[in-house]
Design an enzyme around this catalytic site. Structure first.
Site, PDB file in Angstrom:
ATOM      1  N   CYS A 184       3.589  33.487  31.034  1.00 55.67           N
ATOM      2  CA  CYS A 184       4.803  33.501  30.358  1.00 55.67           C
ATOM      3  C   CYS A 184       6.258  33.299  31.166  1.00 55.67           C
ATOM      4  CB  CYS A 184       4.875  35.078  29.955  1.00 55.67           C
ATOM      5  SG  CYS A 184       5.944  35.440  28.697  1.00 55.67           S
ATOM      6  N   LYS A 225       4.658  10.019  29.574  1.00 54.92           N
ATOM      7  CA  LYS A 225       5.461  11.054  30.021  1.00 54.92           C
ATOM      8  C   LYS A 225       5.267  10.907  31.414  1.00 54.92           C
ATOM      9  CE  LYS A 225       7.767  15.126  30.005  1.00 54.92           C
ATOM     10  NZ  LYS A 225       7.352  16.726  29.757  1.00 54.92           N
TER      11      LYS A 225
END
Ligand code: NAP
Ligand code: PAF
Length: 319
Positions: A26, A200
């Site tokens: 997170c 990417k």
């Protein structure tokens, strides 16, 4: 709108009994994805690194793109007692993915999909080895996210997110893109996710090492002194892509790079920020991956090769 990319106007339409998303990690992107999933009504839990065990977690302080700040209650857990995992989003840096997932090896129920959202390449293959009975899905996202403090996150840029299968077991999981679209606004499923990952990678090979080594904002790469080096990087990446069965023109890659340089002109790249803060960079999964593939095909890539070396290997480790 490119085919396969879902638009979403169905926010908050989910029922709490829909499957839980477990987010492993997170940080900036994980905090923003956890917040957007929660706001869309999808049950979400974050699995934190050990250092957060003793810290307070009153909730996530989330600021949206529009500047609205909200305190969100999000369930948290740790990898030793992760609770039931129904679908797993891995939100760590590339170099942290395997060590973060290893405690779950042999414990994750067969069939639980693992979605990888890191930059760089070469990690998914290791995850497939570690979890031979799980669908493994690769993701590419251009959202922007910032960690501004202790569980304080800001969504800094709306982007596109694409998912696609890494192994055969994952082919049946395209609905995960639809469900992410409910939270992110847009998300798509692309069976050719490898091509998107390479595109990417080309952008990251061009922008990240140069901005980190020369301490530049992305936009400064539009200056004439970088024109040759950016072009050479794209020629080398295109050569390796060709050998990997991903034919593309170097001019096309360069156009994509310059578009991102322009769109993110005022930003510092993730590698620049990692360097500045003494964190490990993702150079191994970006330029390192390219060099590995080039060597396997006997292709010389002197300009990309020089990048980690320019500063005596400074991009290879923290500090
Ligand atoms: P970040 O802020 O460093 O977040 C990584 C998170 O993973 C941190 O919270 C870290 O824990 C956690 N983590 C590391 N090892 C773990 C473990 N063993 N168990 C549980 N959690 C663990 O990085 P980020 O900016 O979110 O980027 C994540 C990935 O997304 C990168 O590959 C990045 O290139 C890519 N990405 C980022 C953005 C963006 O705008 N940020 C956009 C597109 C793609 P701690 O809290 O202890 O540090
Ligand atoms: O790693 C990053 O910073 C980003 O992927 C990008 C696209 C280079 C923009 O800064």
């Amino acid at each position: 709108m490119p085919s396969g990319l879902r638009d979403n106007n169905l926010k908050n339409s989910r029922h709490p009994s829909s499957p839980h998303w477990s987010l492993l990690g997170c940080g900036a992107l994980g905090g923003v994805f956890a917040s957007l999933l929660t706001q869309s009504g999808q049950p979400t839990r974050v699995l934190l690194s050990e250092r957060h065990r003793a810290t307070l977690h009153p909730g996530i302080d989330f600021t949206s793109l529009e500047g609205h700040t909200q305190l969100l209650a999000i369930e948290r857990g740790f990898i030793d007692k992760p609770g039931p995992i129904q679908r797993l989003l891995v939100m760590t840096k590339a170099g942290q993915v395997v060590s973060a997932l290893t405690p779950l090896a042999g414990k994750l129920a067969a069939g639980v999909p693992i979605v990888l959202l890191h930059n760089g390449m070469g990690i998914a293959e290791q995850v497939v080895q570690l979890f031979p009975h799980n669908p493994v899905i690769a993701g590419v996202t251009s959202h922007g996210a910032m960690r501004c403090g202790h569980f304080v996150f800001r969504h800094t840029g709306k982007g596109e997110t694409w998912l696609g299968p890494v192994n055969e077991a994952a082919i049946a999981y395209s609905h995960l893109a639809d469900e992410l679209a409910l939270a992110l606004g847009q998300a798509g499923w692309d069976e050719q996710i490898l091509t998107r990952q390479w595109q990417k990678l080309a952008i990251n090979c061009a922008i990240n090492p140069l901005t980190a080594l020369y301490k530049l904002k992305n936009g400064e790469l539009a200056g004439p002194r970088f024109a040759d080096v950016l072009q050479q990087i794209c020629v080398e990446v295109a050569d390796v892509m060709q050998a990997e069965g991903q034919p593309t023109g170097s001019d096309e890659l360069l156009r994509r790079v310059m578009t991102v340089v322009e769109l993110t002109a005022d930003n510092y790249s993730s590698m620049y920020q990692d360097m500045e803060q003494g964190r490990e960079t993702e150079i191994e999964a970006i330029t390192g991956f390219l060099l590995g593939k080039a060597a396997a095909h006997g292709i010389t890539v002197p300009v990309n090769q020089a990048e980690p070396g320019i500063a005596g290997g400074r991009l290879r480790s923290a500090g």
